[in-house]
Motif scaffolding. Sequence first.
Motif, PDB file in Angstrom:
ATOM      1  N   ASP A  34       0.802  -1.225   0.000  1.00 18.59           N
ATOM      2  CA  ASP A  34       0.000   0.000   0.000  1.00 18.59           C
ATOM      3  C   ASP A  34       0.837   1.278   0.000  1.00 18.59           C
ATOM      4  OD1 ASP A  34      -3.178  -0.817   1.189  1.00 18.59           O
ATOM      5  OD2 ASP A  34      -1.587  -2.285   1.113  1.00 18.59           O
ATOM      6  N   GLU A  49       0.346   4.236  -2.788  1.00 16.11           N
ATOM      7  CA  GLU A  49      -0.122   5.560  -2.398  1.00 16.11           C
ATOM      8  C   GLU A  49       0.921   6.639  -2.682  1.00 16.11           C
ATOM      9  OE1 GLU A  49      -3.273   5.526   0.893  1.00 16.11           O
ATOM     10  OE2 GLU A  49      -1.689   4.242   1.689  1.00 16.11           O
ATOM     11  N   LEU A  84       0.653   7.484  -6.465  1.00 13.99           N
ATOM     12  CA  LEU A  84      -0.674   7.869  -6.949  1.00 13.99           C
ATOM     13  C   LEU A  84      -0.776   9.351  -7.311  1.00 13.99           C
ATOM     14  CD1 LEU A  84      -3.578   7.030  -7.593  1.00 13.99           C
ATOM     15  CD2 LEU A  84      -4.147   7.417  -5.178  1.00 13.99           C
ATOM     16  N   THR A  95      -7.574   0.373   0.070  1.00 15.55           N
ATOM     17  CA  THR A  95      -6.692   1.222  -0.729  1.00 15.55           C
ATOM     18  C   THR A  95      -7.075   1.160  -2.197  1.00 15.55           C
ATOM     19  OG1 THR A  95      -4.857   1.007   0.835  1.00 15.55           O
ATOM     20  CG2 THR A  95      -4.306   1.647  -1.405  1.00 15.55           C
ATOM     21  N   LYS A 108      -9.996   3.359  -2.708  1.00 16.92           N
ATOM     22  CA  LYS A 108      -9.577   4.762  -2.674  1.00 16.92           C
ATOM     23  C   LYS A 108      -8.942   5.166  -3.998  1.00 16.92           C
ATOM     24  CE  LYS A 108      -6.064   7.728  -0.588  1.00 16.92           C
ATOM     25  NZ  LYS A 108      -4.904   7.800   0.354  1.00 16.92           N
ATOM     26  N   VAL A 109      -8.060   4.320  -4.526  1.00 19.91           N
ATOM     27  CA  VAL A 109      -7.422   4.602  -5.815  1.00 19.91           C
ATOM     28  C   VAL A 109      -8.480   4.739  -6.909  1.00 19.91           C
ATOM     29  CG1 VAL A 109      -5.925   3.627  -7.605  1.00 19.91           C
ATOM     30  CG2 VAL A 109      -5.231   3.530  -5.200  1.00 19.91           C
TER      31      VAL A 109
END
Length: 290
Positions: free
Chosen positions: A68, A72, A75, A98, A101-102
Amino acid sequence: MSRIAFIGLGIMGSPMAGHLVRAGHEVTGFDLGEDALARLRAAGGASAGGVAEAVKGAEVVITMLPADPQVEAVLPEILGNAESGALYIDFSTITPQTSQKVAREGAARGLRVLDAPVSGGEKGAIDGVLSIMVGGAPEDFEAATPVFEAIGRTFKLVGPAGAGQYVKAANQLVVGGTYALVAEAIVLMEAAGVDAAAGLDVLAGGLAASRILDIKRESMLARDFRPGFRIDLHHKDMGIILDAARGAEVAIPMGALTAQLIAAARAQGHGGLDHSALLKVTESLSGRDS
């Protein structure tokens, strides 16, 4: 064919990117390791000096990263530099949360996002026969088919964003448990004076057959634990599995035990070895250290 940015050219990502080049795609990669970039250039791809440079103008953006935090970390550069309408495929094994969220943040920037963790290990990546479990929209899955065909043998849409990670958690649950049981079988046979190699050959031809027995029994018997997939990474995955089970409010007692065995392997200093090194933990429990 597509213009592809490939971020993360490690044990898995490097052969995957090579297959995409051989399939005719225009691949530009980025990795922190210069050796990885050199391998991609030798395979016919191009290298970039950073994430932003790699993704500019790409029709498909791919990440294949350890966990993760790495996903992140890259990203913002992907969101800030990828073309609107680009397809973003994350092959990393991370938490479903995650991935979701992405997907949300990608959609807000006009990207089509798929979480697509893979199974098959280093050999599967090299042979181009990975199994790919995909979360996202059906139309984006269809658009990604040429990419999946270049690197995998089995690929399925299993649900919306994050669903691929739940299936990968289930995969790692089965893989870890199978390694633990194969290790116990080896220790049992050897302690009893049985020809363990012949015994595993028989097991591999019967109901106990598995992909792990097919490709790992010889290396396990030889105590060859050079990493295809490290204990450290499987330890990370077991955390994802236990968290997913807690969120789904289900009991996975065998999974919890497997997580403890993998944690023990890491505590004993085997984190950099292949996850088949669970055999070392099993031997230790029986006082038969190799």
